[in-house]
Each structure stands twice: as structure tokens, then as C-alpha cells.
Design a protein around this motif. Structure first.
Motif, PDB file in Angstrom:
ATOM      1  N   ARG A  67       0.887  -1.287  -0.109  1.00  0.00           N
ATOM      2  CA  ARG A  67      -0.095  -0.167  -0.117  1.00  0.00           C
ATOM      3  C   ARG A  67       0.827   1.321   0.013  1.00  0.00           C
ATOM      4  N   ALA A  68       1.870   1.158   0.349  1.00  0.00           N
ATOM      5  CA  ALA A  68       2.704   2.301   0.741  1.00  0.00           C
ATOM      6  C   ALA A  68       3.172   2.812  -0.683  1.00  0.00           C
ATOM      7  N   GLY A  69       3.387   1.907  -1.686  1.00  0.00           N
ATOM      8  CA  GLY A  69       3.963   2.277  -3.044  1.00  0.00           C
ATOM      9  C   GLY A  69       5.502   2.606  -3.037  1.00  0.00           C
ATOM     10  N   ASP A  70       6.219   2.578  -2.313  1.00  0.00           N
ATOM     11  CA  ASP A  70       7.582   2.609  -2.419  1.00  0.00           C
ATOM     12  C   ASP A  70       8.237   1.865  -1.301  1.00  0.00           C
ATOM     13  N   ALA A  71       9.543   1.697  -1.133  1.00  0.00           N
ATOM     14  CA  ALA A  71      10.176   1.071   0.020  1.00  0.00           C
ATOM     15  C   ALA A  71      10.188   1.594   1.490  1.00  0.00           C
ATOM     16  N   ARG A  72       9.710   0.929   2.554  1.00  0.00           N
ATOM     17  CA  ARG A  72       9.436   1.421   3.529  1.00  0.00           C
ATOM     18  C   ARG A  72      10.223   0.395   4.471  1.00  0.00           C
ATOM     19  N   LEU A  92      21.038   1.542 -16.419  1.00  0.00           N
ATOM     20  CA  LEU A  92      19.862   1.565 -16.206  1.00  0.00           C
ATOM     21  C   LEU A  92      19.398   0.797 -14.728  1.00  0.00           C
ATOM     22  N   ARG A  93      18.604   1.751 -14.126  1.00  0.00           N
ATOM     23  CA  ARG A  93      17.850   1.096 -12.920  1.00  0.00           C
ATOM     24  C   ARG A  93      16.320   1.197 -12.721  1.00  0.00           C
ATOM     25  N   SER A  94      15.912   0.415 -12.009  1.00  0.00           N
ATOM     26  CA  SER A  94      14.587   0.658 -11.975  1.00  0.00           C
ATOM     27  C   SER A  94      14.120   1.837 -10.804  1.00  0.00           C
ATOM     28  N   VAL A  95      13.044   2.400 -10.734  1.00  0.00           N
ATOM     29  CA  VAL A  95      12.679   3.444  -9.780  1.00  0.00           C
ATOM     30  C   VAL A  95      11.695   2.594  -8.935  1.00  0.00           C
ATOM     31  N   ASP A  96      11.936   2.662  -7.596  1.00  0.00           N
ATOM     32  CA  ASP A  96      11.462   1.970  -6.406  1.00  0.00           C
ATOM     33  C   ASP A  96      10.503   2.735  -5.808  1.00  0.00           C
ATOM     34  N   ALA A  98      11.726 -14.126  -2.869  1.00  0.00           N
ATOM     35  CA  ALA A  98      11.554 -13.347  -3.948  1.00  0.00           C
ATOM     36  C   ALA A  98      10.148 -12.852  -3.976  1.00  0.00           C
ATOM     37  N   LEU A  99       9.735 -12.207  -2.996  1.00  0.00           N
ATOM     38  CA  LEU A  99       8.469 -11.695  -3.185  1.00  0.00           C
ATOM     39  C   LEU A  99       8.446 -10.344  -2.728  1.00  0.00           C
ATOM     40  N   LEU A 100       9.543 -10.036  -2.139  1.00  0.00           N
ATOM     41  CA  LEU A 100       9.709  -8.602  -1.852  1.00  0.00           C
ATOM     42  C   LEU A 100      11.267  -8.116  -2.107  1.00  0.00           C
ATOM     43  N   GLN A 101      11.442  -6.787  -2.350  1.00  0.00           N
ATOM     44  CA  GLN A 101      12.686  -6.311  -2.698  1.00  0.00           C
ATOM     45  C   GLN A 101      13.315  -5.617  -1.713  1.00  0.00           C
ATOM     46  N   PRO A 102      14.630  -5.918  -1.246  1.00  0.00           N
ATOM     47  CA  PRO A 102      15.195  -5.331  -0.123  1.00  0.00           C
ATOM     48  C   PRO A 102      15.834  -4.095  -0.496  1.00  0.00           C
ATOM     49  N   ALA A 103      15.924  -2.928   0.116  1.00  0.00           N
ATOM     50  CA  ALA A 103      16.710  -1.600  -0.282  1.00  0.00           C
ATOM     51  C   ALA A 103      17.274  -1.162   0.965  1.00  0.00           C
ATOM     52  N   ASP A 104      18.209  -0.023   0.532  1.00  0.00           N
ATOM     53  CA  ASP A 104      18.910   0.372   1.831  1.00  0.00           C
ATOM     54  C   ASP A 104      18.024   1.080   2.779  1.00  0.00           C
ATOM     55  N   ASP A 105      16.867   1.723   2.086  1.00  0.00           N
ATOM     56  CA  ASP A 105      15.918   2.341   3.068  1.00  0.00           C
ATOM     57  C   ASP A 105      14.704   1.773   3.583  1.00  0.00           C
ATOM     58  N   GLY A 106      14.443   0.287   3.390  1.00  0.00           N
ATOM     59  CA  GLY A 106      13.423  -0.695   3.663  1.00  0.00           C
ATOM     60  C   GLY A 106      13.321  -1.699   2.518  1.00  0.00           C
ATOM     61  N   ALA A 107      12.127  -1.832   2.388  1.00  0.00           N
ATOM     62  CA  ALA A 107      11.754  -2.968   1.233  1.00  0.00           C
ATOM     63  C   ALA A 107      10.360  -2.566   0.755  1.00  0.00           C
ATOM     64  N   ALA A 108      10.307  -3.287  -0.364  1.00  0.00           N
ATOM     65  CA  ALA A 108       8.731  -3.168  -0.980  1.00  0.00           C
ATOM     66  C   ALA A 108       8.492  -4.566  -2.002  1.00  0.00           C
ATOM     67  N   PRO A 109       7.134  -4.849  -1.797  1.00  0.00           N
ATOM     68  CA  PRO A 109       6.871  -6.105  -2.502  1.00  0.00           C
ATOM     69  C   PRO A 109       6.829  -5.817  -4.175  1.00  0.00           C
ATOM     70  N   TYR A 110       7.104  -6.731  -4.923  1.00  0.00           N
ATOM     71  CA  TYR A 110       7.071  -6.588  -6.295  1.00  0.00           C
ATOM     72  C   TYR A 110       5.604  -6.254  -6.575  1.00  0.00           C
TER      73      TYR A 110
END
Length: 620
Positions: A69-74, A616-620, A108-120
């Protein structure tokens, strides 16, 4: 947006062992997977996502829902704070959420990131379709509170449970011991599709004096404790079985209970620990259905196997755990055994020898006495007061194993409350005198057959020659005192012994030897001959390295994926003056060596030479 492009890049960057772990947790069809984009698409296929989501518990599903629901990594802290606002997850801690995020990333259901994570996006989209599939949607996942916990067992209920649990625990230990003894005598064949062959199941049920439906439970308990395992498609005792059978009843139950506890699934163990002093039954099943809303039947079946073993072992009795079961779940097997032993009947080390050649134990026999007694007498019935019977065949078996008339008599005199009856003395003397009338040795090199059976008793040898139970040995008469077989000496020896003939084995020089019949299985599962996940990873790495220009090929696949998905990405472009500039671009097409797309920041159409695109990189 967290799309296929982001997952493909993540998969490519993972170390081999981490990538293999993902593929073991999320198996995919290898056909058609030639690079990491294909693999990412296979993992995010709607049906593949559904298979991965179905077994998840409510907390993990809620994490995916809130993060989606957040729309970006949390961050885990942010997700935990949002979960605390909902009835289903109001007790969720940051640590629990962080563990859930790590697990979901590994699936592989969720993408980790430096500032959190977001589901695909494919995961969030699949969860949104759940109401149409008859499954709880995002709102229901978050706002459906768990069923109320039942009241603890009363003191009277607990006392009754303790008595019943002790009875079941004692019977379970005896049954596993009997199972191992029977498997040592003759293994039990496992079908390729799983489960025991029917003849083996019937034989084991008869040996254990239980219903056939109990045999798989006993076998599972023994296997979980490392006492039985499959070798070459046959269930056999392991090396640890012998020492376990000679341990005390308390120590044996301790090992079985500890193995049951260690074998509990990670999601079931804390739930049972929380209900260690409450009834299980319908209340527990209702909670499991709430906990795993997308796999109610599968979860009930999986938990049911562990709960059936708990009831059989005496961890539970009727409505819920007894004192020992509660101690096992709260404090471990040592505390549980101390609580259980208080309700066990006392073991005895002496028996009644009867004139009808039976042995009656006035209580549960000490393991060392029972183990020795069983080498020379057959078990007729097992209970708190077990019954054994001597026969010529059972005494012959003991002599074959190395006993003598004197050693048998001395042992029986030391454990008998009634002395050694005269009929039993006669039986022992006669069996020892008859022992060795049939002798088996290896055939001479170059002779016909592999084993030779000899006896000076022509009548006895003739009986063996026409015995239909021995027809598989293909025994052929060589002369009045000799038979030959094409099977090895030990095979012939044990066949004659099982048919209750007074047989001994000899080496080539005529010295008596005692063949070792018992086979044991290696403890624990054998390593698989091949690992499909590792094979796929190796193939993907090889294909990745085989490209003439891996960097250009990878960039081309990224751009192609972004165009097909109409996904906004950050494109890094080299300018004529050497600077690298990032454009937030929605690619619309590739052709003629150029990339076309809409610049989202400037809201204009751009055409960029592919030779200038450096990343090229995706926009999270």
C-alpha cells in the motif's frame, strides 16, 4: 514500482548460494529459462506467486499488504507501526517484521533496499485478486482478529491427562522398541510413491500389536529420532537403535519427545508453546485456519501429523498437554522427562518362569533384562506384564548367537522368581544337543553352486530338500549328506534359521562362525544425487558469461523489458563532455540504434543514442 526488471537485476547480483536458496524455496520449471530476465518472469508469474503466497502466515501476508500500500520501499519500523493499527497484527514487533521481511526477500516476493523493502508489483497485484478467489483481501487480512484463546485445563482435567499421558508414553516407547526389533529381523519395504508396502505394514502391525494405521506414526517417530531410516528402499534400524533400546524407559522417551519437539515447524512451535496449558482440539484448528488463511486444509494436514504423534507419545492426552507435555513445550525434554517419570510404573528385573515354557513379567522389564531375554524367547504379548515363550527354535537362535546351555541357565536362574522349571531345562539341553545338525559353508572354488548344506541326518536333509518355504534357495541334492545352492552361505544360513532348522555356519576350514544378519541404515537423509536449483544457477552463470559483451547484452535486455512493461526507469547517459546524466524516462521503443521515451521530469519526448546509454535502474 518494483517490477521484473528490479528482480532480474537482484537475482543476477546475488551470490550463487543465495540464488540457489531462492530456487529451492521457489522451484521453477527450467524449460524456457535462459537468463535472469526469464527467471524473474517465472518467479513473478501469477500462478507462481500464488503458490508462494499460499503457505504464508498472516503476519507475512500483512507485511506484504502494508508495504504494498505504501507504494515505495519502507523500513521495518514503519511497517511495524502500521501493523500495530490493525486487529490482526496489533502485537507485531519491529524484530518480528524484520525477520518476516528477510524471509519474504528470500522467497523473491519482496525487494530489499537500503531504506527498507517493497513487494514486487506482481505480488501486490495477486493479493488484490484474492477476494475473487474466495480468499481474504487486504482489508480482511489486516482487520480480522485471531480467535479467542480457550481457558486453561482445570486441575482435575490435568490430573486425568497426566495418567493417560504416562500410559501412552510407556506404550509408545515399547512400540518403538518392538518396531526396531522387527526391522532388525526383517526390513520393511517403502513404496516409490511413499508409504509402506501392504505386506510390510501388516507384519509390523502384528508385531507391535497395534492397528495398521498406527504403524506410520510409530515409524515417523522412530525416524524423527534417528532410530530408523530408509536404505535402498527398505526401512532399517540405524546405528543408534541398539544403544537406544538398552537405555532406560525414561531415557528412551526423552529422546523421542526431544525429537518431536525439534521437528516442529517454525510456525507451529511457538503457537503450541503459547497453548501449553490450554486445550488444543477445535480451538487450535480454528487458530491455524486464521493464521494460514490461504492454505487451511494443507496447514491442518501438516499440523495434524505432528499432533497425532504428540498424542501417541503422551505429550498430549485427550483435550490438551499433560504436565510433562507442558514442561516439554515450556522448558524442554529434561523437565518433561522428570515430570513423566513420576507417573511411570516401576521397572522390574525378575520374572516368573512357568512349567509350560512361558515367562511372565510382573511389570515392565528393565531394558537390559528384556534385551537378553528376547535373544532366547519369543514375545507373545506386551503390556505392563508381558509374556514370553521358550521354544526349540528360540533357544537354537540364542545358541547361534553365541549362548551356551550354561550361560542360558545361569541367566535364567539370576532373573527367575520361581527357579528354572524342569521342562525348560530339558528344552535347553535338547536344543543345544540338536544345534548344528545342519551345517552351511561356502562351496569350494569352481564347484557347482555357492553354498553347501551338510547333515549326517539323511531324514532331516531330505525334509529340507522338499521344504516349499525354502524353494527359493534352489537346493539340489549332491549326495546323501549334501545339498548345494546357488545363493551365498549367509543367505542360505538365515533362510534355514528362519525355517527353524538347527543350522550353524562354518568357514572354509570348518570353524563355526556367526553370520551378522542385521543391516543398518545411515542416520539422516542421504544427499541427493543432483540439485536442480544448483544446476539452473550454473547454467544461468555460464550463459551470462558466454555473451560476447555481457554488459551490452544485459543493458539491451533491461531496455527491452522496460519498453514491454512501459516501466519508468532511470537511464544513465554519457554526454559529449564526459558527464553522466540521469533521465527519468518511460521508454516507448528501440530502433535504429536509438532509445525513444518520455522524460517524466521535463515532460518531453527524448531520443537517445543507445551507444550513449551506460546504465539503467528501476524506480522503487
Amino acid at each position: 514500482m518494483t517490477t521484473t526488471l528490479a528482480l532480474a537485476a537482484r537475482l543476477r547480483a546475488l551470490p550463487d548460494d543465495a540464488l540457489v536458496a531462492v530456487l529451492r524455496a521457489r522451484p521453477v520449471r527450467r524449460a524456457g529459462v535462459s537468463d535472469f530476465f526469464d527467471l524473474a518472469e517465472a518467479l513473478l508469474d501469477p500462478e507462481a506467486v500464488q503458490r508462494a503466497l499460499a503457505p504464508l502466515d498472516r503476519l507475512r501476508l500483512a507485511v506484504l499488504t502494508v508495504a504494498g500500500r505504501a507504494g515505495d520501499a519502507r523500513s521495518a519500523e514503519w511497517i511495524a507501526a502500521r501493523l500495530s493499527e490493525h486487529a490482526a497484527t496489533e502485537g507485531a514487533t519491529t524484530d518480528a517484521v524484520r525477520a518476516a521481511v528477510d524471509e519474504l526477500a528470500g522467497l523473491a516476493l519482496l525487494q530489499p533496499a537500503d531504506d527498507g523493502a517493497a513487494p514486487y508489483d506482481a505480488v501486490t497485484g495477486r493479493l488484490d485478486t484474492w477476494p475473487a478467489l474466495g480468499l481474504p483481501g487486504p482489508a480482511a487480512l489486516l482487520d480480522t482478529a485471531p480467535p479467542a484463546a480457550p481457558a486453561p485445563l482445570t486441575a482435575d482435567e490435568l490430573a486425568a491427562a497426566d495418567r493417560l499421558a504416562a500410559e501412552r508414553a510407556f506404550e509408545a516407547v515399547a512400540a518403538v522398541s518392538e518396531l526396531l526389533a522387527e526391522l532388525r529381523r526383517e526390513g520393511a519395504r517403502e513404496l516409490q510413491k511413499g508409504g509402506l508396502a501392504l505386506p510390510a505394514a501388516k507384519r509390523l502391525a502384528e508385531a507391535l500389536a497395534v492397528d495398521a494405521a498406527v504403524v506410520p506414526v510409530a515409524l515417523s517417530v522412530a525416524a524423527r529420532a534417528g532410530l530408523a531410516a530408509i536404505a535402498d528402499g527398505v526401512w532399517l534400524p540405524t546405528d543408534d537403535a541398539d544403544s537406544w533400546q538398552h537405555a532406560t524407559t525414561a531415557a528412551r522417551w526423552h529422546d523421542l519427545a526431544a525429537a518431536w519437539l525439534d521437528g516442529l515447524p517454525a510456525d507451529l512451535a511457538p503457537l503450541l508453546a503459547d497453548r501449553s496449558r490450554a486445550p488444543w482440539g477445535d480451538a487450535l484448528r480454528a487458530h491455524l485456519a486464521w493464521l494460514h488463511p490461504a492454505s487451511v486444509a494443507e496447514t491442518a494436514e501438516r499440523a495434524g501429523a505432528h499432533l497425532a504423534e504428540a498424542e501417541w507419545l503422551g505429550v498430549t492426552a485427550g483435550r490438551g498437554p499433560g504436565s510433562a507435555g507442558a514442561a516439554l513445550l515450556e522448558s524442554g525434554p529434561d523437565a518433561a522427562t522428570a515430570a513423566m517419570v513420576a507417573h511411570f510404573p516401576a521397572e522390574v528385573s525378575q520374572v516368573y518362569l512357568q512349567h509350560d515354557l512361558t515367562v511372565i513379567s510382573p511389570g515392565p522389564l528393565a531394558p537390559e533384562v528384556e534385551a537378553r531375554l528376547r535373544t532366547m524367547a519369543d514375545l507373545e504379548s506386551r503390556a505392563l506384564a508381558s509374556t514370553f515363550r521358550f521354544s526349540a527354535a528360540s533357544v537354537d537362535r540364542a545358541v547361534t548367537a553365541g549362548e551356551t546351555a550354561a550361560s542360558i541357565h545361569d541367566f535364567l536362574a539370576s532373573v527367575s522368581l520361581t527357579g528354572v522349571p524342569q521342562p525348560l531345562d530339558y528344552l535347553i539341553a535338547d536344543a543345544v544337543e540338536r544345534h548344528g545338525r545342519v551345517r552351511v559353508r561356502d562351496a569350494e572354488p569352481g564347484a557347482e553352486g555357492k553354498a553347501v548344506v551338510r547333515s549326517d541326518d539323511a531324514t532331516l536333509l531330505g525334509t529340507i530338500a522338499v521344504d516349499q518355504s525354502l524353494s527359493a534357495l534352489r537346493l539340489l541334492r549332491a549326495d546323501d549328506t549334501t545339498l548345494v545352492s546357488r545363493f551365498p552361505r549367509d543367505v542360505v544360513f538365515w533362510a534355514l534359521s528362519d525355517a527353524r532348522y538347527p543350522v550353524v555356519a562354518e568357514d572354509a576350514s570348518g570353524v563355526l562362525v556367526t553370520p551378522q544378519r542385521a543391516r543398518v541404515a545411515p542416520r539422516g537423509p542421504s544427499a541427493p544425487s543432483r540439485d536442480p536449483a544448483a544446476e539452473l544457477v550454473a547454467r544461468l552463470r555460464q550463459a551470462d558469461a558466454a555473451e560476447e559483451d555481457t554488459g551490452e547484452q544485459w543493458l539491451a535486455r533491461q531496455l527491452d523489458q522496460a519498453v514491454r512493461a512501459r516501466q519508468t526507469v532511470v537511464v544513465q547517459v554519457a554526454m559529449p563532455d564526459g558527464r553522466l546524466v540521469d533521465y527519468l524516462l518511460e521508454p516507448t521503443g528501440i530502433g535504429g540504434g536509438r532509445l525513444r521515451g518520455r522524460d517524466r521530469a521535463a515532460d518531453i519526448e527524448r531520443t537517445l543514442p543507445l551507444s550513449s546509454v551506460k546504465g539503467l535502474r528501476s524506480v522503487d
